[in-house]
Design a protein around this motif. Structure first.
Motif, PDB file in Angstrom:
ATOM      1  N   LYS A  22      93.973  57.838  64.220  1.00 29.98           N
ATOM      2  CA  LYS A  22      93.257  57.662  62.958  1.00 29.98           C
ATOM      3  C   LYS A  22      93.811  56.482  62.183  1.00 29.98           C
ATOM      4  CE  LYS A  22      91.809  62.459  62.436  1.00 29.98           C
ATOM      5  NZ  LYS A  22      91.933  63.695  61.662  1.00 29.98           N
ATOM      6  N   ASN A  39      95.245  53.810  63.460  1.00 31.56           N
ATOM      7  CA  ASN A  39      94.807  52.591  64.131  1.00 31.56           C
ATOM      8  C   ASN A  39      93.362  52.262  63.784  1.00 31.56           C
ATOM      9  OD1 ASN A  39      97.276  52.183  65.341  1.00 31.56           O
ATOM     10  ND2 ASN A  39      96.706  53.209  67.241  1.00 31.56           N
ATOM     11  N   GLN A  40      92.507  53.282  63.748  1.00 32.25           N
ATOM     12  CA  GLN A  40      91.119  53.061  63.367  1.00 32.25           C
ATOM     13  C   GLN A  40      91.030  52.577  61.924  1.00 32.25           C
ATOM     14  OE1 GLN A  40      89.114  56.737  64.056  1.00 32.25           O
ATOM     15  NE2 GLN A  40      88.970  56.455  66.272  1.00 32.25           N
ATOM     16  N   ASP A  89      93.349  50.931  60.256  1.00 33.83           N
ATOM     17  CA  ASP A  89      93.859  49.561  60.194  1.00 33.83           C
ATOM     18  C   ASP A  89      92.836  48.562  60.711  1.00 33.83           C
ATOM     19  OD1 ASP A  89      96.229  50.363  59.076  1.00 33.83           O
ATOM     20  OD2 ASP A  89      97.338  50.382  60.972  1.00 33.83           O
ATOM     21  N   GLU A  90      92.094  48.926  61.756  1.00 31.83           N
ATOM     22  CA  GLU A  90      91.088  48.025  62.293  1.00 31.83           C
ATOM     23  C   GLU A  90      89.943  47.824  61.303  1.00 31.83           C
ATOM     24  OE1 GLU A  90      89.914  49.777  65.960  1.00 31.83           O
ATOM     25  OE2 GLU A  90      91.770  49.233  66.993  1.00 31.83           O
ATOM     26  N   ASN A  91      89.586  48.876  60.603  1.00 28.94           N
ATOM     27  CA  ASN A  91      88.485  48.790  59.647  1.00 28.94           C
ATOM     28  C   ASN A  91      88.888  48.083  58.354  1.00 28.94           C
ATOM     29  OD1 ASN A  91      86.853  50.160  61.419  1.00 28.94           O
ATOM     30  ND2 ASN A  91      87.254  52.160  60.507  1.00 28.94           N
ATOM     31  N   GLU A 149      90.228  45.237  56.199  1.00 27.78           N
ATOM     32  CA  GLU A 149      90.445  43.798  56.226  1.00 27.78           C
ATOM     33  C   GLU A 149      91.186  43.419  54.958  1.00 27.78           C
ATOM     34  OE1 GLU A 149      86.965  41.503  56.879  1.00 27.78           O
ATOM     35  OE2 GLU A 149      86.254  42.807  58.465  1.00 27.78           O
TER      36      GLU A 149
END
Length: 116
Positions: free
Chosen positions: A70, A72-73, A75-77, A79
């Motif tokens: 969760k 990692n998701q 952090d990817e989302n 910006e």
């Protein structure tokens, strides 16, 4: 025949430990067979405790993996955009005070040298 037996073998360390505990709690007049039965009961207790600890650690690892996934998701989302650009400016006051102090020291030095 199956490759792995259904019943897990008890480790020698567990056997030694349970035997030591059984000997330590031995009562006067207790037979060797009774002590062996007590040691077996202690072994079963130790094995049960180890199984419970393994299950707890597996559950904890599963939860950690879920949380990491969760994160990692997330952090990817996410910006990162800089809100404001920071501009550093030198203060002239510090330089002026530095020059004045050195000038004062030089004047004091030359005045003291001229007096003596």
């Amino acid at each position: 025949m199956s490759r792995y037996s259904k019943k897990q073998q008890v480790s020698p360390e567990t056997q030694d430990e349970s035997l030591k505990i059984a000997k330590a709690t031995q009562r006067p007049g207790q037979t060797k067979e009774q002590r062996k039965l007590i040691a077996q009961g202690i072994q079963k207790g130790i094995d049960l405790y180890k199984k419970q600890q393994k299950e707890k650690s597996r559950e904890l690892n599963k939860k950690l993996k879920q949380v990491k996934g969760k994160l990692n998701q997330f952090d990817e989302n996410l910006e990162v955009k800089p809100d404001a650009e920071v501009i550093y400016r030198q203060s002239f006051l510090a330089w002026i005070l530095l020059l004045l102090s050195w000038g004062g020291f030089a004047a004091y030095f030359f005045m003291c040298k001229g007096v003596a």
